[in-house]
Write a protein that holds these residues in place. Structure first.
Motif, PDB file in Angstrom:
ATOM      1  N   LEU A 388       0.830  -1.082   0.024  1.00 33.59           N
ATOM      2  CA  LEU A 388       0.140  -0.106   0.043  1.00 33.59           C
ATOM      3  C   LEU A 388       0.797   1.058  -0.032  1.00 33.59           C
ATOM      4  CD1 LEU A 388      -3.258   0.217   0.077  1.00 33.59           C
ATOM      5  CD2 LEU A 388      -2.741   0.654   2.593  1.00 33.59           C
ATOM      6  N   PRO A 389       0.732   2.132  -0.980  1.00 32.10           N
ATOM      7  CA  PRO A 389       1.522   3.454  -1.051  1.00 32.10           C
ATOM      8  C   PRO A 389       1.088   4.456   0.024  1.00 32.10           C
ATOM      9  CG  PRO A 389      -0.180   3.294  -2.767  1.00 32.10           C
ATOM     10  CD  PRO A 389      -0.459   2.197  -2.038  1.00 32.10           C
ATOM     11  N   LYS A 390       1.434   4.323   1.476  1.00 30.57           N
ATOM     12  CA  LYS A 390       1.100   5.123   2.449  1.00 30.57           C
ATOM     13  C   LYS A 390       2.016   6.379   2.511  1.00 30.57           C
ATOM     14  CE  LYS A 390      -0.325   1.523   5.683  1.00 30.57           C
ATOM     15  NZ  LYS A 390      -0.145   0.851   6.984  1.00 30.57           N
ATOM     16  N   HIS A 391       3.261   6.173   1.670  1.00 32.51           N
ATOM     17  CA  HIS A 391       4.204   7.374   1.559  1.00 32.51           C
ATOM     18  C   HIS A 391       4.737   7.617   0.054  1.00 32.51           C
ATOM     19  CE1 HIS A 391       8.408   8.825   2.895  1.00 32.51           C
ATOM     20  NE2 HIS A 391       7.992   9.627   2.066  1.00 32.51           N
ATOM     21  N   ILE A 392       4.198   8.576  -0.384  1.00 31.48           N
ATOM     22  CA  ILE A 392       4.274   9.073  -1.764  1.00 31.48           C
ATOM     23  C   ILE A 392       5.019  10.291  -2.048  1.00 31.48           C
ATOM     24  CG2 ILE A 392       3.479   9.340  -4.184  1.00 31.48           C
ATOM     25  CD1 ILE A 392       0.938   7.898  -3.209  1.00 31.48           C
ATOM     26  N   GLU A 393       6.051  10.559  -3.074  1.00 27.08           N
ATOM     27  CA  GLU A 393       6.764  11.712  -3.078  1.00 27.08           C
ATOM     28  C   GLU A 393       6.828  11.940  -4.583  1.00 27.08           C
ATOM     29  OE1 GLU A 393       9.863  11.504   0.794  1.00 27.08           O
ATOM     30  OE2 GLU A 393      10.716  11.116  -1.184  1.00 27.08           O
ATOM     31  N   CYS A 394       6.877  13.343  -4.864  1.00 24.24           N
ATOM     32  CA  CYS A 394       6.794  13.535  -6.225  1.00 24.24           C
ATOM     33  C   CYS A 394       7.763  14.724  -6.508  1.00 24.24           C
ATOM     34  CB  CYS A 394       5.252  14.190  -6.625  1.00 24.24           C
ATOM     35  SG  CYS A 394       5.043  14.670  -8.241  1.00 24.24           S
ATOM     36  N   PHE A 395       8.490  14.791  -7.661  1.00 22.81           N
ATOM     37  CA  PHE A 395       9.447  15.639  -7.786  1.00 22.81           C
ATOM     38  C   PHE A 395       9.362  16.467  -9.114  1.00 22.81           C
ATOM     39  CE2 PHE A 395      11.596  12.377  -5.693  1.00 22.81           C
ATOM     40  CZ  PHE A 395      12.653  12.968  -4.672  1.00 22.81           C
ATOM     41  N   CYS A 411       5.461  15.738  -0.471  1.00 26.71           N
ATOM     42  CA  CYS A 411       5.435  14.449   0.098  1.00 26.71           C
ATOM     43  C   CYS A 411       3.880  14.127   0.678  1.00 26.71           C
ATOM     44  CB  CYS A 411       6.271  14.191   1.428  1.00 26.71           C
ATOM     45  SG  CYS A 411       5.966  12.599   2.603  1.00 26.71           S
ATOM     46  N   PHE A 412       3.219  13.185   0.241  1.00 21.44           N
ATOM     47  CA  PHE A 412       1.882  12.793   0.622  1.00 21.44           C
ATOM     48  C   PHE A 412       2.162  11.412   1.516  1.00 21.44           C
ATOM     49  CE2 PHE A 412       0.541  15.790  -1.928  1.00 21.44           C
ATOM     50  CZ  PHE A 412      -0.718  16.016  -2.148  1.00 21.44           C
ATOM     51  N   ARG A 413       1.278  11.513   2.680  1.00 22.36           N
ATOM     52  CA  ARG A 413       1.394  10.346   3.468  1.00 22.36           C
ATOM     53  C   ARG A 413      -0.404  10.221   3.848  1.00 22.36           C
ATOM     54  NH1 ARG A 413       6.162   9.079   6.003  1.00 22.36           N
ATOM     55  NH2 ARG A 413       7.722  11.097   5.879  1.00 22.36           N
ATOM     56  N   ASN A 414      -0.543   9.016   3.584  1.00 19.96           N
ATOM     57  CA  ASN A 414      -1.872   8.524   3.812  1.00 19.96           C
ATOM     58  C   ASN A 414      -2.881   9.312   2.673  1.00 19.96           C
ATOM     59  OD1 ASN A 414      -1.387   6.524   5.539  1.00 19.96           O
ATOM     60  ND2 ASN A 414      -1.190   8.039   7.179  1.00 19.96           N
ATOM     61  N   ALA A 415      -2.317   9.464   1.628  1.00 22.23           N
ATOM     62  CA  ALA A 415      -3.151  10.174   0.518  1.00 22.23           C
ATOM     63  C   ALA A 415      -3.358  11.762   0.814  1.00 22.23           C
ATOM     64  CB  ALA A 415      -4.370   9.515   0.034  1.00 22.23           C
ATOM     65  N   LYS A 416      -2.656  12.234   1.901  1.00 25.87           N
ATOM     66  CA  LYS A 416      -2.890  13.679   2.221  1.00 25.87           C
ATOM     67  C   LYS A 416      -1.585  14.264   2.373  1.00 25.87           C
ATOM     68  CE  LYS A 416      -4.629  12.672   6.294  1.00 25.87           C
ATOM     69  NZ  LYS A 416      -5.202  12.755   7.656  1.00 25.87           N
ATOM     70  N   PRO A 417      -1.498  15.634   2.014  1.00 26.08           N
ATOM     71  CA  PRO A 417      -0.180  16.430   1.903  1.00 26.08           C
ATOM     72  C   PRO A 417       0.237  16.283   3.381  1.00 26.08           C
ATOM     73  CG  PRO A 417      -1.953  17.678   1.038  1.00 26.08           C
ATOM     74  CD  PRO A 417      -2.523  16.673   1.526  1.00 26.08           C
ATOM     75  N   SER A 418       1.797  15.896   3.586  1.00 23.89           N
ATOM     76  CA  SER A 418       2.599  16.083   4.629  1.00 23.89           C
ATOM     77  C   SER A 418       3.734  17.530   4.598  1.00 23.89           C
ATOM     78  CB  SER A 418       3.274  15.056   4.915  1.00 23.89           C
ATOM     79  OG  SER A 418       4.199  15.001   6.008  1.00 23.89           O
ATOM     80  N   LYS A 419       3.244  18.600   4.782  1.00 22.83           N
ATOM     81  CA  LYS A 419       3.869  19.760   4.354  1.00 22.83           C
ATOM     82  C   LYS A 419       5.079  20.079   4.988  1.00 22.83           C
ATOM     83  CE  LYS A 419       0.129  22.270   2.261  1.00 22.83           C
ATOM     84  NZ  LYS A 419      -0.706  23.507   2.138  1.00 22.83           N
ATOM     85  N   LYS A 420       5.148  19.425   6.381  1.00 26.50           N
ATOM     86  CA  LYS A 420       6.525  19.475   6.881  1.00 26.50           C
ATOM     87  C   LYS A 420       7.687  18.486   6.159  1.00 26.50           C
ATOM     88  CE  LYS A 420       5.704  15.586  10.097  1.00 26.50           C
ATOM     89  NZ  LYS A 420       6.507  14.620   9.571  1.00 26.50           N
ATOM     90  N   ASP A 421       7.350  17.602   5.357  1.00 26.34           N
ATOM     91  CA  ASP A 421       8.183  16.872   4.652  1.00 26.34           C
ATOM     92  C   ASP A 421       8.591  17.607   3.335  1.00 26.34           C
ATOM     93  OD1 ASP A 421       8.607  14.948   6.557  1.00 26.34           O
ATOM     94  OD2 ASP A 421       6.670  14.099   6.045  1.00 26.34           O
ATOM     95  N   TYR A 422       8.085  18.663   2.896  1.00 22.76           N
ATOM     96  CA  TYR A 422       8.224  19.152   1.400  1.00 22.76           C
ATOM     97  C   TYR A 422       9.663  19.538   1.585  1.00 22.76           C
ATOM     98  CZ  TYR A 422       3.232  19.748   0.344  1.00 22.76           C
ATOM     99  OH  TYR A 422       1.900  19.542  -0.003  1.00 22.76           O
ATOM    100  N   ARG A 423      10.211  19.772   0.394  1.00 20.66           N
ATOM    101  CA  ARG A 423      11.844  20.107   0.304  1.00 20.66           C
ATOM    102  C   ARG A 423      11.831  20.897  -1.005  1.00 20.66           C
ATOM    103  NH1 ARG A 423      11.144  18.741   4.534  1.00 20.66           N
ATOM    104  NH2 ARG A 423      12.437  16.955   5.910  1.00 20.66           N
ATOM    105  N   HIS A 424      12.765  22.109  -0.727  1.00 21.78           N
ATOM    106  CA  HIS A 424      13.428  22.890  -2.018  1.00 21.78           C
ATOM    107  C   HIS A 424      14.737  22.354  -2.442  1.00 21.78           C
ATOM    108  CE1 HIS A 424      10.205  25.913  -1.076  1.00 21.78           C
ATOM    109  NE2 HIS A 424       9.842  25.371  -2.380  1.00 21.78           N
ATOM    110  N   TYR A 425      15.127  22.354  -3.564  1.00 26.48           N
ATOM    111  CA  TYR A 425      16.691  22.263  -3.751  1.00 26.48           C
ATOM    112  C   TYR A 425      17.140  23.277  -4.775  1.00 26.48           C
ATOM    113  CZ  TYR A 425      15.511  17.508  -1.801  1.00 26.48           C
ATOM    114  OH  TYR A 425      15.201  16.423  -1.258  1.00 26.48           O
TER     115      TYR A 425
END
Length: 604
Positions: A388-395, A411-425
């Motif tokens: 089950l894709p509980k943790h998905i990341e998109c670049f 980053c989405f966790r459990n199909a919801k945005p997890s904004k604390k895990d967003y990253r800039h590069y």
């Protein structure tokens, strides 16, 4: 929100009088409201700036305004209530129709019957209720049928018909549930004694029935009719059991209505308790969806009127947890008790309404959780994943003509945005606009860091792009020895094709699929997140270049000024003393000389 010229003209002619106002769109009435001052109230819709989104939408739809003047606010309240029931406007809280509540009817015929019904017909007899639900009504009905042998047949038991022997006793007689008045086996006087006691029970007064059965039990025992005495004792026990199940508050509290309200952003929750002879004889809780940004008092006031009408309350005292000073109920007191037994009664109602709110919010949370699990299950099925894709990341990469290249990851966790895990590069190893190499760099940096930190890896990685970006993400994972530990897909923008590694043909997911909708949402979110970062970098670079061109002003001072005032324009607007307070006299002189030279060059 400003009104158009036509509405402004209407508002100017509204009276400073109490009454009701009606808002119309092109199809009809969309809102009815009351006011002490019609013009002031209507004007506030167009002049206040802090309306919520629902109220803003209402105001946008108003095409015409009508009003009716009344003598006082109480009359306005009644007129508003009637118009809402009649027209059911879109933006008003709609009060439900209570015609389907059940009643107990004690018929007005000879040898009256007690029957449940939902339809009131004048002249049929005395109706008791309405009851909040069937269960509450059936408990009372079963008690009475267990205590008193009432007939259930529909015969016309006139003296002439009985004397003529037109009827025969039925099974109910043989079961002991009826004494056979149809054959004259029960006298009318005794039957009417039962009816008098039943009337008291239905009115919430058990005292008369208790005294009757206790007296009968004692008399039978004295006459050594112990079997009969035992029967009366059983009936007395049933009464006591019924009384014990009723919530007894205080015998001195009689004929009181209790209302409490608790709300959240979307809904209001109301509890109603009806107290008779020291016991709660009716309780009702309900949820209403807010249409605008109504206060608790604005919501509760019309519901008090509606529920008293539906449950036919004649109580002369109302207890509430919010002030309701303008209820149009002559002779009825409204209070918010702070101490004593009435306060305890109000707290009981508040406890019920808070429980309802918590239960509904918990149900909504559970519903959301189930929805999220369903989405993840759909993704797993559509992509043929092993878990089950509980943790998905998109670049996504972002650059403007090759300048300031950056990348972003959401980053989405459990199909919801997890904004604390967003990253800039910041792109460090790639020169110029090369999306493929940039994707390789950020994927490598992201998952090398997660491995170094011992953090968990996502079950699914999405790259915004087609086969080229996907292949570079795969290469990065292979170089990190992570290939096979997470699924990777690419999503192309034009036709929403899904690319998977080692397959030259794209995967087309149903356009209505929850999988595709989540992928699109993540793609849009990472694009927004990256663009915002890219713009801030580009703007900052432009500003810093301008200030760092000033001889005698270093990058630290430039950063300090720009971070505080955000733009060179705002820095130019500062007075000399304000600049000195920020950077000192020497650097202020340098800045003022530079700005003066700029203005001189511009004017030439």
């Amino acid at each position: 929100m400003a009104a158009n010229a036509h509405l402004q003209e209407q508002i100017r002619h509204l009276p400073h009088r109490p009454g009701i106002y009606k808002y119309f769109d092109d199809e009809g009435i969309i809102y009815v409201g009351k006011a002490v001052d019609i013009r002031k109230r209507v004007s506030s819709y167009f002049t206040k700036q802090d309306h919520n989104k629902k109220t803003q939408q209402l105001v946008k739809n108003i095409k015409r305004i009508e009003f009716t003047i009344v003598d006082n606010e109480s009359e306005a309240f009644l007129l508003e209530n009637n118009l809402i029931k009649q027209h059911q406007p879109k933006y008003n809280i709609l009060l439900k129709d209570g015609k389907t509540y059940p009643y107990l009817l004690l018929t007005n015929e000879r040898f009256p019957r007690l029957i449940p019904t939902r339809n009131k017909k004048p002249g049929d007899g005395r109706y008791y209720g309405p009851y909040a639900n069937l269960t509450a009504m059936n408990v009372v009905l079963e008690l009475i049928r267990a205590l008193y042998p009432l007939r259930t047949c529909t015969y016309n038991l006139s003296p002439q018909n009985i004397e003529a022997g037109k009827f025969k006793v039925c099974l109910e007689y043989h079961l002991g549930n009826c004494k056979g008045p149809c054959e004259g086996l029960q006298d009318e006087e005794t039957y009417n004694q039962y009816i008098a006691q039943i009337r008291n029970i239905l009115s919430g007064n058990l005292t008369v029935a208790r005294a009757y059965f206790r007296e009968k039990m004692t008399a039978a025992a004295q006459e050594q009719q112990y079997e009969l005495a035992h029967q009366f004792k059983q009936k007395l026990d049933k009464l006591e059991e019924f009384q014990a199940k009723s919530t007894v508050v205080n015998a001195s509290l009689s004929n009181i209505d209790v209302f409490s309200i608790a709300s959240n952003e979307k809904s209001a929750f109301i509890n109603y308790l009806k107290v008779m002879n020291g016991s709660i004889i009716l309780t009702q809780s309900l949820e209403v969806v807010k249409k605008l940004d109504e206060s608790d008092a604005d919501i509760l006031a019309p519901l008090v009127m509606q529920m008293r009408e539906e449950f036919e309350s004649q109580s002369k005292e109302i207890l509430t947890n919010v002030p309701l000073p303008d209820l149009p109920l002559p002779g009825v007191s409204v209070a918010q008790p702070q101490i004593g037994d009435k306060r305890k009664l109000l707290e009981l109602s508040i406890k019920n309404v808070l429980y309802l709110r918590k239960e509904k919010e918990s149900m909504n949370d559970r519903s959301k959780d189930l929805n999220e699990v369903r989405i993840m299950e759909t993704i797993k099925k559509d992509l043929r994943l092993t878990e089950l894709p509980k943790h998905i990341e998109c670049f996504d990469n972002s650059n403007f003509q090759g300048d300031n290249p950056v990348a972003a990851m959401v980053c989405f966790r459990n199909a919801k945005p997890s904004k604390k895990d967003y990253r800039h590069y910041h792109i460090k190893t790639v020169v110029g606009p090369n999306d493929f190499d940039s994707m390789y760099e950020v994927v490598t940096r992201r998952y090398r860091r997660l491995v170094d930190e011992g953090a968990s890896l996502p079950q699914l990685v999405i790259v915004d792009g087609g086969k080229g970006q996907l292949s570079m993400a795969v290469k990065a994972l292979k170089d990190l020895n992570l290939w096979g530990q997470m699924a990777v897909i690419g999503i192309a923008k034009r036709l929403e094709e899904i690319y998977v590694p080692n397959d030259p043909l794209p995967l087309y997911i149903d356009k209505k699929s929850e999988s595709l909708r989540l992928f699109q949402r993540m793609r849009d979110e990472v694009h927004r997140f990256g663009i915002t970062f890219h713009r801030s970098r580009r703007d900052a670079a432009t500003l810093k270049t301008e200030l760092t061109d000033v001889k005698g002003l270093g990058p630290i001072t430039a950063d300090k000024l720009l971070s505080k005032f955000k733009s060179v324009k705002k820095i130019k607007e500062l007075t000399e003393n304000e600049l000195i307070a920020e950077v000192g006299k020497a650097k202020t002189k340098v800045l003022l000389t530079y700005f003066a030279a700029q203005e001189s060059a511009t004017s030439e």
